[in-house]
Design an enzyme around this catalytic site. Structure first.
Site, PDB file in Angstrom:
ATOM      1  N   GLY A   1       0.830  -1.205   0.000  1.00  0.00           N
ATOM      2  CA  GLY A   1       0.000   0.000   0.000  1.00  0.00           C
ATOM      3  C   GLY A   1       0.858   1.245   0.000  1.00  0.00           C
ATOM      4  N   ASN A   2       0.261   2.372   0.325  1.00  0.00           N
ATOM      5  CA  ASN A   2       1.031   3.617   0.421  1.00  0.00           C
ATOM      6  C   ASN A   2       0.413   4.512   1.490  1.00  0.00           C
ATOM      7  OD1 ASN A   2      -0.948   5.563  -0.892  1.00  0.00           O
ATOM      8  ND2 ASN A   2      -0.739   4.018  -2.501  1.00  0.00           N
ATOM      9  N   HIS A   3       1.059   5.664   1.734  1.00  0.00           N
ATOM     10  CA  HIS A   3       0.679   6.504   2.873  1.00  0.00           C
ATOM     11  C   HIS A   3      -0.432   7.511   2.576  1.00  0.00           C
ATOM     12  CE1 HIS A   3       3.646   4.951   5.571  1.00  0.00           C
ATOM     13  NE2 HIS A   3       4.607   5.141   4.692  1.00  0.00           N
TER      14      HIS A   3
END
Ligand code: C5P
Length: 223
Positions: free
Chosen positions: A33-35
């Site tokens: 995923g990512n932030h």
């Protein structure tokens, strides 16, 4: 100049917004995923709804709450699910804003069971996800299209290329160089690029105010 103070300028419009990150399954308990927090997309959804438009908010995993009677939220996890949700709704919208931070790649074969710790190294093969925005840019009857770009170098040059490749009417450029911009924080610093390659620069400000600036530029062009 259209007067933004007179509300409900978008009362006869429907707007689709993608927001948040995507989660790409590695196994039943793990993901890539990512932030992205989803805050910018949520602020845009609220601002567009306050202008009277119906909003379809297609959101990756995000803790952000968005409450407005004109906002219909569809929660998704992966890029493929976001792609499917977008294409199910896109024919009914006048305007689409792609603020989601979609994962570029996903694991080819997510494991059916939790992967056990064994050898010292582990390889996960990845395959490219579909580009949702570009796929909508290719549609014959496409809505007014707004994309986002987050660049770390040669920002403008990359942004112009992205606008052309994805066929956007407006491209919102976030600079990662700025302290108050980007993932997680409540402020953002943007430039907006239109089809004529005009560049509009804005100061660092709360995402709710950034949303007003973006919607202002949209309203000048869709009404
Ligand atoms: O190519 P890049 O990821 O930098 O493009 C960013 C823009 O394209 C954003 O508007 C993002 O929401 C959209 N995008 C998308 N689907 C992807 C990748 C990016 O809709 N798979």
């Amino acid at each position: 100049e259209k007067d933004l103070q007179s509300k409900h300028l978008l009362h006869d419009k429907t707007c689709l917004i993608t927001a948040g990150p995507t989660y790409e399954a590695i196994d039943p308990v793990r993901f890539i995923g990512n932030h992205s927090s989803g805050k910018m997309g949520a602020a845009l959804a609220l601002e567009i709804a306050q202008q009277g438009a119906r909003v379809i908010l297609i959101m990756g995993p995000s803790a952000v709450k968005v409450e407005h009677h004109l906002i219909k939220r569809i929660d998704v996890q992966s890029a493929q699910q976001m792609y499917d949700a977008v294409h199910e709704k896109i024919a009914q919208v006048d305007l689409a804003i792609f603020s989601a931070a979609v994962a570029d790649y996903r694991p080819v074969n997510p494991a059916g069971q939790k992967i056990k710790k064994k050898s010292d190294t582990l390889q996960i093969e990845l395959v490219k996800n579909p580009d949702i925005l570009a796929s909508v840019g290719d549609l014959k009857n496409k809505p007014f299209l707004v994309g986002f770009a987050l660049e770390t170098e040669n920002e403008l040059e990359h942004a112009f290329a992205k606008a052309e490749k994805k066929n956007t009417d407006l491209l919102v450029l976030n600079s990662m160089r700025d302290k108050g911009a980007g993932f997680g924080v409540d402020t953002n610093k943007i430039s907006i690029i239109d089809r004529e390659k005009n560049v509009f620069d804005f100061e660092t400000k709360p995402k709710s105010e950034v949303a007003k600036d973006i919607v202002h530029e949209i309203i000048q062009r869709v009404l």
